[in-house]
Design a protein around this motif. Structure first.
Motif, PDB file in Angstrom:
ATOM      1  N   PRO A 141       0.838  -1.212   0.000  1.00  0.00           N
ATOM      2  CA  PRO A 141       0.000   0.000   0.000  1.00  0.00           C
ATOM      3  C   PRO A 141       0.870   1.258   0.000  1.00  0.00           C
ATOM      4  O   PRO A 141       2.040   1.226   0.402  1.00  0.00           O
ATOM      5  CB  PRO A 141      -0.788  -0.111   1.306  1.00  0.00           C
ATOM      6  CG  PRO A 141      -0.687  -1.535   1.713  1.00  0.00           C
ATOM      7  CD  PRO A 141       0.623  -2.035   1.187  1.00  0.00           C
ATOM      8  N   ALA A 142       0.294   2.349  -0.412  1.00  0.00           N
ATOM      9  CA  ALA A 142       1.033   3.609  -0.513  1.00  0.00           C
ATOM     10  C   ALA A 142       1.542   4.090   0.838  1.00  0.00           C
ATOM     11  O   ALA A 142       2.529   4.830   0.910  1.00  0.00           O
ATOM     12  CB  ALA A 142       0.152   4.674  -1.155  1.00  0.00           C
ATOM     13  N   ASN A 143       0.875   3.685   1.930  1.00  0.00           N
ATOM     14  CA  ASN A 143       1.270   4.185   3.253  1.00  0.00           C
ATOM     15  C   ASN A 143       2.418   3.378   3.870  1.00  0.00           C
ATOM     16  O   ASN A 143       2.850   3.664   4.983  1.00  0.00           O
ATOM     17  CB  ASN A 143       0.080   4.192   4.203  1.00  0.00           C
ATOM     18  CG  ASN A 143      -0.459   2.786   4.474  1.00  0.00           C
ATOM     19  OD1 ASN A 143      -0.244   1.878   3.685  1.00  0.00           O
ATOM     20  ND2 ASN A 143      -1.183   2.635   5.581  1.00  0.00           N
ATOM     21  N   VAL A 144       2.921   2.353   3.187  1.00  0.00           N
ATOM     22  CA  VAL A 144       4.056   1.573   3.684  1.00  0.00           C
ATOM     23  C   VAL A 144       5.337   2.193   3.143  1.00  0.00           C
ATOM     24  O   VAL A 144       5.546   2.244   1.930  1.00  0.00           O
ATOM     25  CB  VAL A 144       3.951   0.090   3.264  1.00  0.00           C
ATOM     26  CG1 VAL A 144       5.214  -0.666   3.678  1.00  0.00           C
ATOM     27  CG2 VAL A 144       2.723  -0.542   3.886  1.00  0.00           C
ATOM     28  N   SER A 145       6.177   2.653   4.037  1.00  0.00           N
ATOM     29  CA  SER A 145       7.377   3.384   3.637  1.00  0.00           C
ATOM     30  C   SER A 145       8.416   2.466   3.000  1.00  0.00           C
ATOM     31  O   SER A 145       8.642   1.340   3.466  1.00  0.00           O
ATOM     32  CB  SER A 145       7.996   4.072   4.857  1.00  0.00           C
ATOM     33  OG  SER A 145       9.261   4.620   4.533  1.00  0.00           O
ATOM     34  N   CYS A 146       9.081   2.984   1.951  1.00  0.00           N
ATOM     35  CA  CYS A 146      10.157   2.223   1.307  1.00  0.00           C
ATOM     36  C   CYS A 146      11.373   2.122   2.221  1.00  0.00           C
ATOM     37  O   CYS A 146      12.279   1.318   1.970  1.00  0.00           O
ATOM     38  CB  CYS A 146      10.554   2.865  -0.019  1.00  0.00           C
ATOM     39  SG  CYS A 146      11.205   4.547   0.125  1.00  0.00           S
ATOM     40  N   MET A 199      -0.017  -4.797   7.837  1.00  0.00           N
ATOM     41  CA  MET A 199       0.266  -3.485   7.234  1.00  0.00           C
ATOM     42  C   MET A 199      -0.335  -3.354   5.846  1.00  0.00           C
ATOM     43  O   MET A 199      -0.218  -2.307   5.212  1.00  0.00           O
ATOM     44  CB  MET A 199       1.793  -3.277   7.165  1.00  0.00           C
ATOM     45  CG  MET A 199       2.461  -3.197   8.532  1.00  0.00           C
ATOM     46  SD  MET A 199       4.275  -3.278   8.426  1.00  0.00           S
ATOM     47  CE  MET A 199       4.637  -1.776   7.542  1.00  0.00           C
TER      48      MET A 199
END
Length: 307
Positions: A266-271, A288
């Motif tokens: 998902p977009a809210n999981v930081s790289c 997550m």
């Protein structure tokens, strides 16, 4: 112009006698040993008064010890060194690629070369890879991938004398204790007849052969798979491939279990969560919002996985 002097020598340049004398003197100078520097003397004193007693206590013969370090001087061009009596001024930069950003380690250009090289070697080594998978449970493509990534399928040069590298680092690196253990293990390799001194070629970090094993890893994981009596991870492809598989088994490889899978984040999981130091339980990743691309469920959710 040039005139004559007494004895027939010319005024310009050397006479024949003078030139011959110059060449003879130069030859003598070239045969003289280089003058030892203070650091060289300290290194030799450390070898004899510090390292040798411990090596002897571990069963290393003086013959092996002397053969390993004959002519060896500290290599001051190696990274992560601290001169005796000094302290590192700043934290040392990690030079090994696998400790950097995963995006760099798995760069497309690098991976393309590994995958292409692996495919071209798969058929040539099919019989050996089949025997290795039967014994260790590690698929051939996994073994080939590691072989390719570590040394380009053996193409990477091993230009260093392992005892020069390991000795230097045990004497003056930022990780003296680590490299002291490794240089003692390298001496054990020679003492046990697993490799002669002149075969002990390494990378700048002291890693040996095509799988890039540190000496302690060699002693634990190296395999004689071609049956010639010793594990040769420098020149024997069967030994190299089997040693890689044996290493993986010793570190928990489970027969039949996949090494990884492609996922959607998902977009809210930081790289910033990617990398070997960011491992989490699979159940935590699922919580997550991480999902497999193929839509299947993750196995054994209490296992740890890296992003």
């Amino acid at each position: 112009m040039s005139g004559k002097t007494e004895g027939g020598a010319t005024e310009r340049g050397f006479s024949k006698f003078g030139f011959a004398f110059f060449l003879a003197a130069l030859a003598v100078l070239l045969t003289l040993p280089a003058r030892a520097t203070p650091i060289d003397n300290q290194f030799q004193a450390w070898l004899q008064n510090d390292l040798w007693p411990e090596a002897k206590a571990k069963g290393i013969s003086k013959k092996t010890f002397d053969a390993a370090f004959i002519g060896v001087k500290p290599n001051l061009k190696l990274p992560d060194l601290v001169m005796p009596g000094e302290k590192p001024a700043t934290p040392q930069k990690q030079h090994q690629a696998e400790f950097g950003p995963p995006a760099n380690y798995f760069a497309e250009k690098t991976i393309r070369a590994v995958t292409g090289g692996g495919r071209s070697r798969e058929s040539a080594n099919a019989r050996v890879l089949g025997l290795i998978e039967k014994r260790y449970g590690v698929p051939g493509e996994i073994v080939l991938a590691i072989w390719g990534r570590e040394t380009g399928f053996g193409a990477a040069k091993m230009p260093y004398d392992a005892f020069e590298v390991l000795g230097t680092k045990a004497f003056m690196s930022t990780k003296k204790d680590f490299f002291r253990t490794e240089v003692l293990a390298a001496l054990e390799i020679v003492e046990r007849g697993l490799a002669p001194v002149n075969a002990m070629k390494s990378s700048w970090a002291g890693a040996l052969g095509q799988p890039q094993f540190m000496p302690t890893s060699f002693l634990k994981h190296a395999v004689d798979f071609d049956g010639d009596g010793r594990p040769d991870i420098w020149n024997s492809t069967p030994d190299v491939l089997a040693s890689i598989a044996n290493y993986l088994v010793h570190y928990g490889w489970v027969r039949g279990r996949g090494w990884g899978t492609e996922v959607i984040a998902p977009a809210n999981v930081s790289c910033a969560l990617e990398g070997p130091d960011q491992g989490k339980k699979i159940s935590d990743w699922v919580a997550m919002g991480i999902r497999r691309v193929d839509g299947k469920a993750f196995p054994a959710s209490e296992l740890k996985a890296e992003g």
